[in-house]
Scaffold this motif. Structure first.
Motif, PDB file in Angstrom:
ATOM      1  N   TYR A   1       0.821  -1.203   0.000  1.00 43.70           N
ATOM      2  CA  TYR A   1       0.000   0.000   0.000  1.00 43.70           C
ATOM      3  C   TYR A   1       0.861   1.262   0.000  1.00 43.70           C
ATOM      4  N   CYS A   2       2.008   1.211   0.654  1.00 42.47           N
ATOM      5  CA  CYS A   2       2.930   2.356   0.605  1.00 42.47           C
ATOM      6  C   CYS A   2       3.475   2.541  -0.811  1.00 42.47           C
ATOM      7  N   ILE A   3       3.839   1.446  -1.453  1.00 47.72           N
ATOM      8  CA  ILE A   3       4.342   1.523  -2.833  1.00 47.72           C
ATOM      9  C   ILE A   3       3.286   2.140  -3.740  1.00 47.72           C
ATOM     10  N   ARG A   4       2.032   1.766  -3.540  1.00 47.30           N
ATOM     11  CA  ARG A   4       0.930   2.259  -4.377  1.00 47.30           C
ATOM     12  C   ARG A   4       0.391   3.620  -3.917  1.00 47.30           C
ATOM     13  N   LYS A   5       0.901   4.119  -2.799  1.00 48.50           N
ATOM     14  CA  LYS A   5       0.406   5.371  -2.199  1.00 48.50           C
ATOM     15  C   LYS A   5      -1.102   5.281  -1.952  1.00 48.50           C
ATOM     16  N   ASP A   6      -1.514   4.149  -1.430  1.00 49.33           N
ATOM     17  CA  ASP A   6      -2.914   3.855  -1.157  1.00 49.33           C
ATOM     18  C   ASP A   6      -3.202   4.178   0.317  1.00 49.33           C
ATOM     19  N   PHE A   7      -3.456   5.446   0.571  1.00 53.03           N
ATOM     20  CA  PHE A   7      -3.569   5.945   1.946  1.00 53.03           C
ATOM     21  C   PHE A   7      -4.757   5.350   2.698  1.00 53.03           C
ATOM     22  N   ASP A   8      -5.867   5.113   2.017  1.00 56.60           N
ATOM     23  CA  ASP A   8      -7.027   4.518   2.696  1.00 56.60           C
ATOM     24  C   ASP A   8      -6.693   3.130   3.233  1.00 56.60           C
ATOM     25  N   ASN A   9      -6.053   2.313   2.398  1.00 56.95           N
ATOM     26  CA  ASN A   9      -5.697   0.972   2.844  1.00 56.95           C
ATOM     27  C   ASN A   9      -4.553   0.968   3.852  1.00 56.95           C
ATOM     28  N   ILE A  10      -3.661   1.939   3.770  1.00 58.95           N
ATOM     29  CA  ILE A  10      -2.627   2.070   4.805  1.00 58.95           C
ATOM     30  C   ILE A  10      -3.309   2.316   6.145  1.00 58.95           C
ATOM     31  N   HIS A  11      -4.253   3.246   6.152  1.00 57.01           N
ATOM     32  CA  HIS A  11      -4.976   3.567   7.381  1.00 57.01           C
ATOM     33  C   HIS A  11      -5.737   2.347   7.911  1.00 57.01           C
ATOM     34  N   ARG A  12      -6.426   1.635   7.019  1.00 49.51           N
ATOM     35  CA  ARG A  12      -7.166   0.430   7.431  1.00 49.51           C
ATOM     36  C   ARG A  12      -6.231  -0.645   7.991  1.00 49.51           C
ATOM     37  N   THR A  13      -5.094  -0.813   7.346  1.00 53.66           N
ATOM     38  CA  THR A  13      -4.133  -1.821   7.807  1.00 53.66           C
ATOM     39  C   THR A  13      -3.587  -1.459   9.180  1.00 53.66           C
ATOM     40  N   LEU A  14      -3.258  -0.192   9.371  1.00 56.84           N
ATOM     41  CA  LEU A  14      -2.758   0.236  10.679  1.00 56.84           C
ATOM     42  C   LEU A  14      -3.826   0.048  11.761  1.00 56.84           C
ATOM     43  N   ALA A  15      -5.085   0.308  11.410  1.00 59.59           N
ATOM     44  CA  ALA A  15      -6.180   0.113  12.373  1.00 59.59           C
ATOM     45  C   ALA A  15      -6.344  -1.376  12.712  1.00 59.59           C
ATOM     46  N   ARG A  16      -6.243  -2.229  11.706  1.00 62.22           N
ATOM     47  CA  ARG A  16      -6.340  -3.684  11.950  1.00 62.22           C
ATOM     48  C   ARG A  16      -5.183  -4.170  12.816  1.00 62.22           C
ATOM     49  N   MET A  17      -4.016  -3.606  12.586  1.00 64.03           N
ATOM     50  CA  MET A  17      -2.866  -3.978  13.401  1.00 64.03           C
ATOM     51  C   MET A  17      -3.081  -3.561  14.854  1.00 64.03           C
ATOM     52  N   LYS A  18      -3.629  -2.375  15.041  1.00 66.68           N
ATOM     53  CA  LYS A  18      -3.888  -1.894  16.402  1.00 66.68           C
ATOM     54  C   LYS A  18      -4.899  -2.805  17.095  1.00 66.68           C
ATOM     55  N   GLU A  19      -5.960  -3.185  16.370  1.00 67.50           N
ATOM     56  CA  GLU A  19      -6.955  -4.108  16.926  1.00 67.50           C
ATOM     57  C   GLU A  19      -6.328  -5.441  17.326  1.00 67.50           C
ATOM     58  N   ALA A  20      -5.379  -5.907  16.532  1.00 64.16           N
ATOM     59  CA  ALA A  20      -4.730  -7.193  16.789  1.00 64.16           C
ATOM     60  C   ALA A  20      -3.543  -7.066  17.741  1.00 64.16           C
ATOM     61  N   ASP A  21      -3.290  -5.847  18.215  1.00 72.56           N
ATOM     62  CA  ASP A  21      -2.176  -5.556  19.115  1.00 72.56           C
ATOM     63  C   ASP A  21      -0.828  -5.937  18.491  1.00 72.56           C
ATOM     64  N   ILE A  22      -0.682  -5.625  17.198  1.00 76.45           N
ATOM     65  CA  ILE A  22       0.570  -5.858  16.471  1.00 76.45           C
ATOM     66  C   ILE A  22       1.293  -4.518  16.386  1.00 76.45           C
ATOM     67  N   LYS A  23       2.491  -4.491  16.895  1.00 80.33           N
ATOM     68  CA  LYS A  23       3.298  -3.265  16.910  1.00 80.33           C
ATOM     69  C   LYS A  23       4.007  -3.071  15.570  1.00 80.33           C
ATOM     70  N   LEU A  24       4.263  -1.806  15.256  1.00 75.08           N
ATOM     71  CA  LEU A  24       5.030  -1.507  14.053  1.00 75.08           C
ATOM     72  C   LEU A  24       6.462  -2.001  14.220  1.00 75.08           C
ATOM     73  N   THR A  25       6.977  -2.616  13.176  1.00 74.32           N
ATOM     74  CA  THR A  25       8.365  -3.078  13.177  1.00 74.32           C
ATOM     75  C   THR A  25       9.236  -2.025  12.503  1.00 74.32           C
ATOM     76  N   GLN A  26      10.524  -2.198  12.588  1.00 79.32           N
ATOM     77  CA  GLN A  26      11.436  -1.259  11.937  1.00 79.32           C
ATOM     78  C   GLN A  26      11.183  -1.225  10.432  1.00 79.32           C
ATOM     79  N   ALA A  27      10.923  -2.368   9.833  1.00 77.48           N
ATOM     80  CA  ALA A  27      10.658  -2.421   8.388  1.00 77.48           C
ATOM     81  C   ALA A  27       9.389  -1.649   8.041  1.00 77.48           C
TER      82      ALA A  27
END
Length: 136
Positions: free
Chosen positions: A94-120
């Motif tokens: 999604y970053c490669i495609r500059k797909d901001f809506d899906n970036i936001h959705r993915t980050l929200a899903r990660m937060k729900e799943a308690d998955i922390k951002l990695t260095q990558a």
């Protein structure tokens, strides 16, 4: 590969031989063959979270967002819970495609799943920020 292809045509592949074939195609960058082998593995029930993450990563590297999203949905339908590797592939594509809506959705899903951002993940987001703000 010829030995495995002969076994495939005769219907003699089992989970171990599928995994060997899949890994060979992934390691030799045979993208289409890896995808088709993975589809056969799904039909046979020879899938795992690690195998899903492998195909997600390969789709991400090939910038094939359609196949990546399809594999991610299949992973969820098969009952697997995404981990940081799974989410990284989504976030990166999604970053490669500059797909901001899906970036936001993915980050929200990660937060729900308690998955922390990695260095990558931070790096992918930072690279996107650099592209849209022209920072060098």
């Amino acid at each position: 590969f010829a030995c495995f292809e002969s076994m495939r045509q005769l219907g003699f592949l089992n989970e171990f031989s599928y995994e060997c074939l899949f890994n060979m195609y992934c390691q030799t960058n045979e993208y289409r063959l890896a995808l088709s082998t993975f589809a056969e593995m799904e039909k046979g029930g020879f899938v795992s979270l690690d195998r899903y993450n492998t195909i997600l990563n390969m789709c991400m590297r090939k910038k094939d967002h359609y196949a990546l999203e399809k594999a991610f949905k299949s992973m969820l339908a098969a009952g697997f819970t995404p981990n940081s590797k799974s989410f990284f592939a989504l976030l990166k594509i999604y970053c490669i495609r500059k797909d901001f809506d899906n970036i936001h959705r993915t980050l929200a899903r990660m937060k729900e799943a308690d998955i922390k951002l990695t260095q990558a993940m931070y790096t992918a987001l930072f690279e996107l920020h650099k592209k849209i703000t022209n920072v060098r």
